[in-house]
Design a protein around this motif. Structure first.
Motif, mmCIF file in Angstrom:
data_model
loop_
_atom_site.group_PDB
_atom_site.id
_atom_site.type_symbol
_atom_site.label_atom_id
_atom_site.label_comp_id
_atom_site.label_asym_id
_atom_site.label_seq_id
_atom_site.Cartn_x
_atom_site.Cartn_y
_atom_site.Cartn_z
ATOM 1 N N GLY A 55 34.268 40.374 48.135
ATOM 2 C CA GLY A 55 33.353 40.707 47.054
ATOM 3 C C GLY A 55 33.631 40.029 45.727
ATOM 4 N N TRP A 56 34.618 39.128 45.676
ATOM 5 C CA TRP A 56 34.935 38.429 44.439
ATOM 6 C C TRP A 56 34.489 36.980 44.549
ATOM 7 C CZ3 TRP A 56 35.992 41.602 40.683
ATOM 8 C CH2 TRP A 56 36.536 42.853 40.994
ATOM 9 N N ASP A 57 34.013 36.421 43.429
ATOM 10 C CA ASP A 57 33.480 35.063 43.420
ATOM 11 C C ASP A 57 34.381 34.046 42.733
ATOM 12 O OD1 ASP A 57 30.642 35.151 44.595
ATOM 13 O OD2 ASP A 57 30.736 36.915 43.303
ATOM 14 N N GLY A 58 35.181 34.470 41.776
ATOM 15 C CA GLY A 58 36.005 33.506 41.074
ATOM 16 C C GLY A 58 37.134 34.145 40.294
ATOM 17 N N VAL A 59 38.120 33.305 39.970
ATOM 18 C CA VAL A 59 39.273 33.715 39.177
ATOM 19 C C VAL A 59 39.481 32.682 38.075
ATOM 20 C CG1 VAL A 59 41.758 34.171 39.181
ATOM 21 C CG2 VAL A 59 40.387 34.716 41.210
ATOM 22 N N SER A 60 39.642 33.159 36.857
ATOM 23 C CA SER A 60 39.979 32.291 35.728
ATOM 24 C C SER A 60 41.336 32.689 35.177
ATOM 25 C CB SER A 60 38.949 32.417 34.603
ATOM 26 O OG SER A 60 37.900 31.511 34.749
ATOM 27 N N VAL A 61 42.144 31.691 34.850
ATOM 28 C CA VAL A 61 43.413 31.914 34.179
ATOM 29 C C VAL A 61 43.372 31.103 32.888
ATOM 30 C CG1 VAL A 61 45.919 31.705 34.301
ATOM 31 C CG2 VAL A 61 44.602 32.221 36.384
ATOM 32 N N LEU A 62 43.299 31.813 31.760
ATOM 33 C CA LEU A 62 43.277 31.184 30.446
ATOM 34 C C LEU A 62 44.660 31.330 29.845
ATOM 35 C CD1 LEU A 62 40.324 32.421 31.065
ATOM 36 C CD2 LEU A 62 39.895 31.788 28.711
ATOM 37 N N SER A 63 45.284 30.207 29.486
ATOM 38 C CA SER A 63 46.673 30.203 29.047
ATOM 39 C C SER A 63 46.810 29.884 27.562
ATOM 40 C CB SER A 63 47.466 29.178 29.855
ATOM 41 O OG SER A 63 47.433 29.510 31.228
ATOM 42 N N PHE A 64 47.732 30.603 26.930
ATOM 43 C CA PHE A 64 48.039 30.464 25.513
ATOM 44 C C PHE A 64 49.553 30.370 25.366
ATOM 45 C CE2 PHE A 64 44.071 32.588 26.076
ATOM 46 C CZ PHE A 64 43.239 32.092 25.083
ATOM 47 N N ASP A 65 50.021 29.807 24.268
ATOM 48 C CA ASP A 65 51.463 29.664 24.063
ATOM 49 C C ASP A 65 52.168 31.013 23.951
ATOM 50 O OD1 ASP A 65 51.597 26.873 24.159
ATOM 51 O OD2 ASP A 65 51.199 26.682 22.012
ATOM 52 N N THR A 66 51.532 31.961 23.259
ATOM 53 C CA THR A 66 52.169 33.253 23.009
ATOM 54 C C THR A 66 51.160 34.383 23.155
ATOM 55 O OG1 THR A 66 51.658 33.284 20.644
ATOM 56 C CG2 THR A 66 53.727 32.185 21.305
ATOM 57 N N GLY A 87 26.826 39.412 28.402
ATOM 58 C CA GLY A 87 25.861 40.487 28.240
ATOM 59 C C GLY A 87 26.005 41.551 29.310
ATOM 60 N N ASP A 88 24.895 41.957 29.886
ATOM 61 C CA ASP A 88 24.867 42.985 30.920
ATOM 62 C C ASP A 88 24.527 42.342 32.261
ATOM 63 O OD1 ASP A 88 24.918 45.448 32.184
ATOM 64 O OD2 ASP A 88 22.843 45.896 31.675
ATOM 65 N N MET A 89 25.422 41.477 32.734
ATOM 66 C CA MET A 89 25.165 40.736 33.972
ATOM 67 C C MET A 89 25.261 41.609 35.213
ATOM 68 S SD MET A 89 27.007 37.098 33.265
ATOM 69 C CE MET A 89 26.240 36.253 34.637
ATOM 70 N N ARG A 90 25.909 42.753 35.115
ATOM 71 C CA ARG A 90 26.021 43.701 36.219
ATOM 72 C C ARG A 90 26.947 43.256 37.348
ATOM 73 N NH1 ARG A 90 21.328 42.271 35.556
ATOM 74 N NH2 ARG A 90 20.782 41.888 37.701
ATOM 75 N N GLY A 91 27.774 42.263 37.099
ATOM 76 C CA GLY A 91 28.813 41.918 38.066
ATOM 77 C C GLY A 91 30.052 42.757 37.780
ATOM 78 N N LYS A 92 31.056 42.623 38.619
ATOM 79 C CA LYS A 92 32.314 43.342 38.404
ATOM 80 C C LYS A 92 33.331 42.392 37.779
ATOM 81 C CE LYS A 92 32.925 44.270 42.642
ATOM 82 N NZ LYS A 92 33.513 44.672 43.913
#
Length: 106
Positions: A55-66, A87-92
């Motif tokens: 039931g999942w479509d994607g994974v994002s990993v956003l990286s920061f120094d701290t 907005g109100d896309m209604r996904g999880k």
């Protein structure tokens, strides 16, 4: 690195392909503007290894120094713009933050 990890599913009336195209297209245009963003990796989920992971479509990993850099990004106008676009896309979505530790590199 300090990461924001997002696991998301598409809105019920979208195809997987539409969702990934939006995530890597119009939504990416806003996401890359986050102040302090050092790296962004996105995975297009093609299949689940077990039924409870479906039931999942994607994974994002956003990286920061701290952690402070991540918190500043979450308080920014750029983050507000990206959230407004969703907005109100209604996904999880599952969103978690934490420090990264490299466990292996070949």
């Amino acid at each position: 690195m300090y990461n924001l990890v997002l696991l998301a599913s598409r809105p019920p009336d979208w195809t997987h392909e539409q969702f990934i195209e939006w995530w890597r297209g119009p939504h990416a245009e806003l996401t890359v503007r986050l102040p302090g963003l050092r790296a962004w990796r996105h995975t297009d989920v093609e299949s689940a290894l077990e039924p409870r992971s479906e039931g999942w479509d994607g994974v994002s990993v956003l990286s920061f120094d701290t952690e402070d850099d991540l918190r500043k990004a979450l308080d920014s106008k750029e983050w507000a713009d990206a959230v407004a676009q969703v907005g109100d896309m209604r996904g999880k979505r599952i969103a978690v933050v934490g420090g990264e530790r490299e466990m292996f590199r070949a």
